[in-house]
Each structure stands twice: as C-alpha cells, then as structure tokens.
Design an enzyme around this catalytic site. Structure first.
Site, PDB file in Angstrom:
ATOM      1  N   GLY A 509      36.101  -7.926   6.826  1.00 57.99           N
ATOM      2  CA  GLY A 509      36.983  -8.882   6.165  1.00 57.99           C
ATOM      3  C   GLY A 509      37.154 -10.126   7.006  1.00 57.99           C
ATOM      4  O   GLY A 509      36.692 -10.212   8.144  1.00 57.99           O
ATOM      5  N   GLY A 514      40.603 -14.675  12.313  1.00 53.47           N
ATOM      6  CA  GLY A 514      39.168 -14.597  12.512  1.00 53.47           C
ATOM      7  C   GLY A 514      38.531 -13.535  11.627  1.00 53.47           C
ATOM      8  O   GLY A 514      39.126 -13.051  10.672  1.00 53.47           O
ATOM      9  N   ASP A 626      54.940 -10.796   8.099  1.00 55.08           N
ATOM     10  CA  ASP A 626      53.779 -11.010   7.228  1.00 55.08           C
ATOM     11  C   ASP A 626      53.410  -9.716   6.510  1.00 55.08           C
ATOM     12  O   ASP A 626      52.261  -9.293   6.507  1.00 55.08           O
ATOM     13  CB  ASP A 626      52.595 -11.528   8.042  1.00 55.08           C
ATOM     14  CG  ASP A 626      51.561 -12.239   7.181  1.00 55.08           C
ATOM     15  OD1 ASP A 626      51.893 -12.590   6.031  1.00 55.08           O
ATOM     16  OD2 ASP A 626      50.427 -12.449   7.640  1.00 55.08           O
TER      17      ASP A 626
END
Length: 843
Positions: A509, A514, A626
């Site tokens: 992914g 990154g 998140d």
C-alpha cells in the site's frame, strides 16, 4: 436560499454573455484539432465543431485493424458520444504541430451499448510519444457513465503521436480527441512547494492532468465561457461543511484584469463569483471554510488558487489565512495590498501532495485573528496531477514499456550515441565508485543523522557502531535495550534483501508517510516495511513519533514495531506483518469475501481495546488522532490491531481538559469540535471511531463527493437513518436478514453516541467497548438459540461458564510497560450481565 443565488448567478451569466462575449475571443490556438472519432460527419459541441477522423487532413490515423460504430441510441450524454472508433490492435493518431509548446490533450470515452462489443469491459491504455496518459482503464471499475480526461503536455517536436493500446486481450476505443495549443506561460516553471515531496522548479517540461477545476460560488462554466475551452464546475459537493460558506456574485464587467493576469488564466466569471464565510461575525477565529478532494496519493499535485476581492467595501480590511492540507500556504493574506484595488484578479501556485494517509487534498481559508473583518474567501481552484519519474500520469509504467515502438524513432543514431556515452559512463562510474568507497570508509567510524535529532536515542550525544551490540555479525545492529529500548536497528542492505530491492510486486500500500512493502527476514519472518520519503518534513516528524510511541507500547491490539532503519538518510519502519491487511479492503473496493456480522463486531471490539489501552494504559493518555479503517489492520486470524501512530499526541495533563494543537487527521473522520476549536481530547478518537463503526456497517467511504449532497458524509447520512430507527435500510446488503435486531440496535446506539457533536456528550472508549461486547453477546446468543436446544451453555462461543469480573476501565502501568498482560486484562473485562444473556427472557 442557495438555490436562489445560483439562479441569479445563471441569469447574470446569460445576460453577460452578450455584454462581454468579446473577451472570449482573445486567444486563438495555432493548433486546434477537434476530432469526432468514428463519425461520418462533423459534430457540433458547445459552440465548437469536431471534424470526422475519416476526413484526414493535417492528422493521420495509423491503424491496422479498427472498427467504426455510429450509435443509434439517442440517449447518449453528448453528441460527441454518438460514434466511436474501436481498435483491435495498437493504433495512433499523428498530428502535425505548427507551434511547439504547451498543448491540451482531451479525450472522450463512452461505452456505446449497441457497438457489438462489450466496451464496458474494454481495457484502454493511451500514451503519447513520451508520456503515459491512461493505463488499463476500464468502465467496469468506474462509476460514471462516460469519461472525460484533460492533459497538458509540452510538445517539443513537429509531430505529436497519440497511441491507443488494447490491454488484457481486449479492445481499445475512443469517441473524441482534442489537441489544442495553449499559451506556454499557463504553466509556470516554478511553484512554491509546501510538502517538499515534489518539484518546485522544472515544471515547464512536465506533463499534467487536470483533476479538479472549480468555480467557487458560481455556476458550471463550459468551454463556451472560457477562452481556452475549459470546464469549471461548482464547488458545493466538495465543501466539508455545507453551511460554512456563502456564495457571492458581482457583474463580471466589474472585474479589472491587471497586466499579469489575463482571461487565459481564468475567465472573468471565475473572479466574479466567490465563496466566503456564511457567518462573518463568528467569534471563533479558528473557523475555516474547507474543501476536500479525493486524490491519488502516489502523485504530487500542482494547485492554483484564484482570488478576487469582490466581498470588501474598502481596501485593506480583509486579511485571512490559506491552507493546503495542514500546511500554511498564505498566512495573513491581504489581497488588496497586492493588487492595489478591489475586484482585481490574483492567483498563486503551489506544489502539494495528499494529506497524511488520507488520499485527499484539502484547501481551507479562514480569518486571521488580527484582522478588522472576520472573513475569508476563495474564487476558484485548479488541481492538476504532475507526471512522475517514469513520465506517467497513471501508474508506474513508462511509455516505452507499454508500447516499445514509441521509442523506435530514436533508432540508429541513438545506438551510436549510446556506445559513446556508455563508454564514457563506465569510466566515470569507476572513478565515482573509488571515491564513494573512500568516503564510506571515512564515515563508517562515525555515523551521523542530520535529519533526526539524536535526543531520540536517549541521553547519548552520538551514536556509533561501537556503541551497539551486534546480534548478527555484519548484518544488523541493536541499540542497547537497557538504555533506550527502541528496538532493532536494521542495516539498509538488510532491508533491501528482505524486500527484494523494494520490488513493486511486494507493494502492500501507499500512505502519506511512504510506501509499504511485504518483506521476509533471514529467519523467515514476514514483516511489513514502511519506507518514508526523506524529503518530507512531516514524514520526519511521523518517523520520530512512531518510534517513540511504539517503543513504549505493547498490546495485542496494537501493531508491533520490530525496528527501524535510518541509514543513508532513509526513514524505514519495520512492523509485524498483518496477513489480511487493512480493514477497509474487506469492506469495499476489492473482491475479498464479505465479513459476517460476528466478525465485524469482533474487529470493532479489538480496535476499541487498542484505543482504550492508548487512552488509559499509561500515566498520560495517548490520542491516536487518525482513527480510520485503513489504520485498523487484520492478522491471519482477523484479529484487529490499531496501526500508524505518526500523528499521535500525548493527551492532556491531569489539570487540563484538552491539548491545543493544529488540526491533523483525515477528513470524514475528523471530530467537528476539534476541527472548529483546535482542542484535542480522547473524545476526538471516539468520534473517529464512530465513523469507523458506520463505515463497517454500511461498507462505503467516510466521504464520497460523487454522491448526492445529503449522502456525501457518512456520519451525517447514517445518523439521519439511525434517528429514524431505520439503520437496517442502509446496511451492507450482504448482512440483510443475517443480523440480530437487538444487536444492530445496540450497535447503532453506540455509534450515535460516538458521533455526538460535542465531546462531553460522547462516551469513553471503555464505555464503547462495553457496549460493543454487549452487542456481540446479543448476536452470539441469537445464533446459539437458532441451534437445537441444549441445557448447557458451554457450546456457545464467547459465553463463559462462570460469571466474569466487573469491567475495569483502568490498566496498571509501570514505566510504560504493563505490570500484567494487557490483552488478558481487557479480554476478561466484561460485565456479569452477559452471563444472563444466555436466556434472553431473563431478568
């Protein structure tokens, strides 16, 4: 009210076409190819005439085998789609270029149903002489009925080749093509780089793809209203909060173009309309108007923001801030001091990437705290994808790789030059290798990390190989765990071997930090290797935070950090490998089997345990910041683990109620209270987790701008159904008839509490966990009762034979390490009420 303003806008547009039509004839393109592919006659579209590609003049169609189809279907969305040319083998259009420089390349695709071919399944690749524009596109995976693509390419030769390649044993097709020259200065050579992940200069030689072109506060503008034939759409569906902005419109004749800005930059109807704050007297100056745009995180973007002060009555009163993602693009921006007058157009260019691991790019404007007038505005916005290192705008394959014949014209002369250059290169390479070996030997005795403050390693001021104890000679090193406990330090060569030199076939992914690869260590252990981008300042902060956080945290429902590599200025994190990947991939967007309701509840419970541990498992809580379905990973047994702590923040101290910090996270999951006040609490994670719950139930993204306005935000949409008691109407169709109604009701109530607007009204993660456990037991009990009756409860999974201890929200910690095993403590933390659910008629 908004509809009335838009109607007014449209009326003024129609009237103004007669008043200012002269301004749209300012630019005449030297090259202006408008092609109706497969058509036997010319086609009129939006005031322009597309000629048949059978009437070849200064362009040539080179095709060994192709089919022409004229549609008999009168319901096509546009006249350009009434015909199509189908290619059974690679075919090219060759255009004579009379003026070198920037050109639009516009492509029209519509899978005509009565073509005799299944064009919805056709896989199309399009390349120019140098660039890949489209790679294996198919309507089978596309939600729209037709596709329009616009590219900007710098043509440096006397001809331009546009090649269509059938992929995967299919056919290729196209309905319309435009090749039109544009002013070279439309795309500058330089732009301000905010993310430090892309080029800030050299833009003039790169290719671009228009992703979004938006007219804030105004109507749809078609090529008839734009000197360069562009289309500008209305902004409403991209607004993060619909009620945050108010449209404003003036007569376009009031717009006063300066010398530096012409209608080729943007038509006057873009500058004559704007969005500004709905309530200009808002007390909270942290309030922003935000637009959110889904983007491909693999690319860097050129962003142009358009301004024209049509809001102010006098000069020097409107001061506001402009942000791209969380980066400050234009702080304390006062437009009239730059333009010298009101109603004067101005624009600014930036280079940016997607926000951290959210696959979106956001643009925000908000008032400056010191301004006289509390207001902010934006007139227009353009977002363009920039070609990558292999000259592609779709994937990572070059034009030469997809269509080798495209490079044959460089032929024999290239071979001669290649021999000369190659020989010289070998000589230079030998000299460079010798110099590098000398430099490496000199650095081997003292490694430094200029981008990473050494305080990360504890109290030591320097770090050398001599200070490390090697557990595997010559291959890996370990910082002494007695002093820092930061885990294993990998050599870069070891990472290269584990990932087969970062083989693209091992790619798991891509995120904001990154790319993530699957790797295998020498002992056969599979790992996930996240390779950061060293040019990103935000990436450095994430890298440090991730190591610092995860080196102190160990829990069954948190992804474990095995080690890291900071050699050669790399930022590489090595995690335990999660075989089933992110939760999102099991919900939508892939062909993976659907999860059962019981599996989904168990995954929710696992993630809740991980977050509950973060909030309560240490002296000072940790806020993830998140929480989303891509950051919940599943191992081979579908055990959920929370991942990605790059944005995590230490929670408020005992004597504080919140942490004041800049807003970071992913749109769609952001706590609205945190977004408004920039005050972060554990309840911000609870809100995000509520969005995750609804995403798991409904199997759709948190934000989907292509849906009708009321459905764009899953939190608002799902809550409207929950409050009507009809959550079962929007749940995943794979679950219909397979979910216990009491379990679904408890699940919906839990999500509703998580999504309360104010944090004080939301439950703690401990309460959320308790309710999810309750929902699971209701589901398990209903499954058990559907089986043959048995006096024993031992056959029911998850129901203990003896009463459980009452739930305890606290977890004891000593120096950041559990005094016991965390997962055992939390897994057994279930109320005694569950033991009474065996008989649903009990109590």
């Amino acid at each position: 009210m908004v509809e009335m303003k838009l109607v007014k806008c449209v009326v003024i547009v129609v009237f103004s076409w007669f008043m200012v039509d002269w301004s749209y004839a300012a630019f005449t393109p030297v090259d202006n190819y408008l092609i109706a592919c497969g058509s036997a006659q010319n086609v009129s579209l939006q005031g322009r005439v597309f000629i048949s590609d059978s009437k070849q003049s200064s362009f040539v169609l080179k095709s060994q085998e192709n089919t022409v189809i004229a549609s008999s279907n009168s319901s096509v969305p546009s006249p350009i789609f009434q015909s199509v040319r189908i290619f059974h083998a690679p075919a090219s259009y060759k255009f004579e270029i009379h003026q070198k420089g920037r050109h639009w390349i516009r492509l029209y695709f519509y899978p005509i149903s009565d073509s005799g071919h299944n064009l919805r399944s056709a896989s199309v690749t399009v390349v120019t002489d140098d660039y890949v524009l489209l790679n294996n596109f198919t309507f089978k995976k596309y939600k729209g009925s037709f596709l329009f693509k616009e590219y900007s390419v710098n043509v440096t030769s006397n001809t331009l080749g546009l090649t269509f390649i059938p992929s995967n044993n299919s056919v290729a097709f196209v309905n319309g093509v435009e090749v039109v020259s544009v002013p070279d200065d439309l795309i500058p050579n330089q732009a301000a780089s905010l993310s430090h992940m892309g080029p800030s200069s050299g833009l003039s030689v790169l290719a671009f793809e228009t992703v979004y072109r938006v007219n804030m506060g105004g109507p749809l503008l078609t090529p008839q209203n734009d000197t360069l034939g562009r289309t500008w759409e209305n902004d409403k569906k991209y607004l993060h909060v619909n009620s945050s902005a108010q449209a404003v419109t003036v007569n376009p004749s009031m717009i006063k173009y300066p010398v530096a800005v012409t209608p080729e930059i943007a038509p006057n109807w873009v500058y004559a309309t704007a969005e500004h704050m709905e309530n200009a007297d808002v007390a909270n100056t942290n309030f922003n108007i935000t637009w959110v745009f889904p983007v491909d995180p693999n690319f860097v973007y050129f962003v142009r923001v358009h301004f024209c002060d049509i809001v102010s009555k006098v000069l020097n009163t409107l001061v506001f801030n402009v942000y791209l993602n969380s980066d400050s693009a234009l702080p304390s921006f006062e437009l009239s001091s730059i333009t010298g007058n009101l109603a004067v157009p101005y624009y600014k260019d930036f280079i940016s990437n997607s926000s951290t691991d959210s696959n979106t790019l956001s643009v925000s404007v908000g008032p400056d705290p010191v301004a006289e007038v509390t207001d902010a505005m934006l007139n227009g916005l353009e977002i363009m994808k920039i070609s990558n290192g292999v000259k592609s705008l779709d994937g990572f394959s070059s034009a030469e790789k997809l269509f080798p014949k495209a490079s044959l014209k460089k032929g024999k002369l290239g071979i001669v030059i290649g021999v000369i250059v190659g020989t010289s290169f070998v000589i230079v390479l030998i000299a460079l290798c010798y110099c590098c070996s000398v430099v490496c030997r000199s650095k081997a005795t003292h490694q430094s990390h200029p981008w990473l403050p050494l305080s990360l390693y504890g109290n030591s001021q320097t770090i050398t190989k001599g200070s490390m104890t090697s557990e595997k000679s010559g291959t890996a090193s370990y910082v002494s765990l007695t002093s820092s406990n930061l885990g294993r330090i990998f050599m870069f060569q070891e990472i290269m071997d584990a990932t087969n030199k970062f083989d693209e076939n091992s790619l798991l992914g891509v995120g904001g930090f990154g790319r993530v690869y699957k790797g295998m260590l020498e002992d056969g252990t599979y790992v996930a290797v996240k390779r950061g981008n060293t040019r990103s300042e935000q990436g450095i902060a994430e890298f440090r935070t991730e190591i610092e956080m995860l080196s102190k945290l160990r829990h069954r429902h948190l992804v474990s950090l095995i080690g890291y590599c900071d050699e050669r200025s790399e930022m590489i994190l090595v995690y335990e490998y999660m075989a089933n990947g992110p939760l999102r991939s099991h919900l939508y967007g892939t062909t993976l089997p659907s999860l059962s309701w019981k599996q989904r509840l168990e995954i929710c419970i696992g993630a809740a345990k991980g977050l509950h541990y973060l909030h309560t498992g240490a002296a000072q809580s940790i806020i993830h910041r998140d929480v989303k379905t891509t950051n919940i990973l599943l191992d081979e047994n579908f055990v959920a683990k929370v991942a990605d702590f790059g944005l995590s923040k230490a929670g408020p101290a005992i004597d504080q109620t919140h942490v004041s910090t800049a807003v970071k996270g992913s749109f769609g999951y952001l706590d609205p209270e945190y977004f408004r006040r920039q005050q972060l609490t554990e309840k911000s994670d609870v809100y995000s987790f509520g969005v995750v719950l609804m995403e798991i139930l409904c199997t759709r993204p948190a934000l989907n701008p292509v849906l009708p306005r009321e459905q764009v935000n899953i939190a608002e949409w799902a809550m409207s159904w929950q409050k009507k008691g009809m959550l079962d109407q929007i749940m995943d169709h794979n679950l219909v008839g397979k979910v216990n109604s009491a379990s679904l009701k408890k699940f919906g109530e839990t999500a509703e509490k998580c999504l309360e607007e104010y944090g004080v009204d939301r439950p703690t993660m401990g309460d959320v966990l308790w309710n999810l456990e309750y929902a699971l037991q209701l589901e398990v009990t209903s499954l058990a009762l559907s089986e043959p009756e048995d006096n024993s409860t031992n056959h029911i999974p998850g129901i203990p034979s003896t009463p459980l201890e009452p739930f305890d929200n606290s977890v004891s910690m000593v120096d950041g390490v559990n005094s016991g095993t965390d997962e055992d403590a939390e897994d057994s933390a279930t109320s005694t009420v569950f033991s009474q659910l065996v008989n649903p008629h009990g109590r």
